[in-house]
Design a protein around this motif. Sequence first.
Motif, PDB file in Angstrom:
ATOM      1  N   PHE A 194      52.847  39.058  91.869  1.00 32.38           N
ATOM      2  CA  PHE A 194      52.719  37.921  92.772  1.00 32.38           C
ATOM      3  C   PHE A 194      53.341  36.628  92.255  1.00 32.38           C
ATOM      4  CE2 PHE A 194      49.595  40.821  94.494  1.00 32.38           C
ATOM      5  CZ  PHE A 194      49.988  40.785  95.822  1.00 32.38           C
ATOM      6  N   ASN A 195      53.723  36.575  90.984  1.00 34.98           N
ATOM      7  CA  ASN A 195      54.361  35.363  90.475  1.00 34.98           C
ATOM      8  C   ASN A 195      55.852  35.520  90.218  1.00 34.98           C
ATOM      9  OD1 ASN A 195      52.231  33.414  90.352  1.00 34.98           O
ATOM     10  ND2 ASN A 195      51.314  34.705  88.784  1.00 34.98           N
ATOM     11  N   VAL A 196      56.319  36.740  90.052  1.00 32.83           N
ATOM     12  CA  VAL A 196      57.727  36.943  89.692  1.00 32.83           C
ATOM     13  C   VAL A 196      58.525  37.590  90.822  1.00 32.83           C
ATOM     14  CG1 VAL A 196      59.258  38.061  88.037  1.00 32.83           C
ATOM     15  CG2 VAL A 196      57.099  37.099  87.259  1.00 32.83           C
ATOM     16  N   TRP A 197      57.951  38.590  91.472  1.00 32.72           N
ATOM     17  CA  TRP A 197      58.675  39.381  92.473  1.00 32.72           C
ATOM     18  C   TRP A 197      59.261  38.505  93.571  1.00 32.72           C
ATOM     19  CZ3 TRP A 197      56.941  44.960  93.272  1.00 32.72           C
ATOM     20  CH2 TRP A 197      57.803  45.641  94.107  1.00 32.72           C
ATOM     21  N   GLY A 198      58.453  37.633  94.162  1.00 37.87           N
ATOM     22  CA  GLY A 198      58.918  36.784  95.259  1.00 37.87           C
ATOM     23  C   GLY A 198      60.044  35.848  94.854  1.00 37.87           C
ATOM     24  N   LYS A 199      59.986  35.347  93.626  1.00 37.21           N
ATOM     25  CA  LYS A 199      61.037  34.442  93.148  1.00 37.21           C
ATOM     26  C   LYS A 199      62.359  35.172  92.979  1.00 37.21           C
ATOM     27  CE  LYS A 199      57.805  31.282  91.140  1.00 37.21           C
ATOM     28  NZ  LYS A 199      57.010  30.920  90.019  1.00 37.21           N
ATOM     29  N   ILE A 200      62.311  36.375  92.431  1.00 38.03           N
ATOM     30  CA  ILE A 200      63.543  37.146  92.253  1.00 38.03           C
ATOM     31  C   ILE A 200      64.090  37.586  93.608  1.00 38.03           C
ATOM     32  CG2 ILE A 200      64.522  39.269  91.290  1.00 38.03           C
ATOM     33  CD1 ILE A 200      62.541  38.990  88.975  1.00 38.03           C
ATOM     34  N   ALA A 201      63.210  38.062  94.488  1.00 43.20           N
ATOM     35  CA  ALA A 201      63.653  38.495  95.817  1.00 43.20           C
ATOM     36  C   ALA A 201      64.177  37.312  96.618  1.00 43.20           C
ATOM     37  CB  ALA A 201      62.501  39.171  96.559  1.00 43.20           C
ATOM     38  N   GLY A 202      63.560  36.139  96.478  1.00 42.23           N
ATOM     39  CA  GLY A 202      64.028  34.954  97.187  1.00 42.23           C
ATOM     40  C   GLY A 202      65.393  34.487  96.714  1.00 42.23           C
ATOM     41  N   THR A 203      65.662  34.682  95.443  1.00 41.66           N
ATOM     42  CA  THR A 203      66.943  34.258  94.874  1.00 41.66           C
ATOM     43  C   THR A 203      68.062  35.239  95.181  1.00 41.66           C
ATOM     44  OG1 THR A 203      65.767  33.157  93.073  1.00 41.66           O
ATOM     45  CG2 THR A 203      68.115  33.587  92.741  1.00 41.66           C
ATOM     46  N   TYR A 204      67.781  36.539  95.071  1.00 44.04           N
ATOM     47  CA  TYR A 204      68.828  37.555  95.185  1.00 44.04           C
ATOM     48  C   TYR A 204      68.710  38.444  96.418  1.00 44.04           C
ATOM     49  CZ  TYR A 204      69.635  36.114  90.415  1.00 44.04           C
ATOM     50  OH  TYR A 204      69.881  35.361  89.300  1.00 44.04           O
ATOM     51  N   GLY A 205      67.807  38.119  97.326  1.00 42.12           N
ATOM     52  CA  GLY A 205      67.695  38.866  98.581  1.00 42.12           C
ATOM     53  C   GLY A 205      67.120  40.259  98.393  1.00 42.12           C
ATOM     54  N   VAL A 206      67.591  41.176  99.220  1.00 41.88           N
ATOM     55  CA  VAL A 206      67.071  42.544  99.211  1.00 41.88           C
ATOM     56  C   VAL A 206      67.316  43.216  97.860  1.00 41.88           C
ATOM     57  CG1 VAL A 206      67.287  44.830 100.255  1.00 41.88           C
ATOM     58  CG2 VAL A 206      67.299  42.799 101.697  1.00 41.88           C
ATOM     59  N   PHE A 207      68.502  43.019  97.301  1.00 43.68           N
ATOM     60  CA  PHE A 207      68.794  43.595  95.987  1.00 43.68           C
ATOM     61  C   PHE A 207      67.822  43.055  94.943  1.00 43.68           C
ATOM     62  CE2 PHE A 207      70.909  43.224  91.844  1.00 43.68           C
ATOM     63  CZ  PHE A 207      71.061  44.571  91.562  1.00 43.68           C
ATOM     64  N   GLY A 208      67.499  41.772  95.036  1.00 44.44           N
ATOM     65  CA  GLY A 208      66.538  41.177  94.118  1.00 44.44           C
ATOM     66  C   GLY A 208      65.156  41.779  94.257  1.00 44.44           C
ATOM     67  N   GLY A 209      64.774  42.117  95.496  1.00 43.35           N
ATOM     68  CA  GLY A 209      63.489  42.776  95.712  1.00 43.35           C
ATOM     69  C   GLY A 209      63.426  44.134  95.043  1.00 43.35           C
ATOM     70  N   TRP A 210      64.497  44.908  95.190  1.00 44.20           N
ATOM     71  CA  TRP A 210      64.559  46.214  94.534  1.00 44.20           C
ATOM     72  C   TRP A 210      64.587  46.054  93.018  1.00 44.20           C
ATOM     73  CZ3 TRP A 210      63.910  50.979  96.446  1.00 44.20           C
ATOM     74  CH2 TRP A 210      63.952  51.120  97.830  1.00 44.20           C
ATOM     75  N   LEU A 211      65.377  45.110  92.542  1.00 43.07           N
ATOM     76  CA  LEU A 211      65.466  44.867  91.104  1.00 43.07           C
ATOM     77  C   LEU A 211      64.115  44.439  90.546  1.00 43.07           C
ATOM     78  CD1 LEU A 211      67.235  44.545  88.555  1.00 43.07           C
ATOM     79  CD2 LEU A 211      67.625  42.177  89.265  1.00 43.07           C
ATOM     80  N   ALA A 212      63.445  43.516  91.239  1.00 39.00           N
ATOM     81  CA  ALA A 212      62.132  43.052  90.793  1.00 39.00           C
ATOM     82  C   ALA A 212      61.128  44.196  90.799  1.00 39.00           C
ATOM     83  CB  ALA A 212      61.653  41.916  91.687  1.00 39.00           C
ATOM     84  N   GLY A 213      61.146  44.993  91.863  1.00 43.78           N
ATOM     85  CA  GLY A 213      60.225  46.118  91.934  1.00 43.78           C
ATOM     86  C   GLY A 213      60.424  47.078  90.774  1.00 43.78           C
TER      87      GLY A 213
END
Length: 126
Positions: free
Chosen positions: A18-37
């Motif tokens: 809840f503190n990191v995933w949204g920031k990475i996904a917000g910065t890099y979009g869908v790819f960031g969401g997958w990367l964060a996950g």
Amino acid sequence: MRQLGSLLGACMAGILVFNVWGKIAGTYGVFGGWLAGFAIISLAWSINHWAGVIHNKEGAAVIDQGLGIAIAGTAMGVFNGAPFAAAVPTLVLCILGGITGGIVAGIVMDAVNKPAVQTEKQEVNL
């Protein structure tokens, strides 16, 4: 001591999500969401299970990280002023998804562990 480790491991997983995933996904979009996950869940799994922070009994269902993340997300919403009732439909769907996943995993494991059907060799007399 095992309970404290399990509590801290589950909290760590929820806090990371809840503190990191949204920031990475917000910065890099869908790819960031997958990367964060991949990065967050892999890191949390490695710390909790490979390093042994969370104690799991042999043969028990491993739901610790999912439960910790669900509790962390629900608590974060409630502490930020959202009503608990707003989280109930999501929690119910998550529970139903977990039950469905457990049933499917059981069916797959039964199929994998089932001995292969062997046909008898027939001798041919000439």
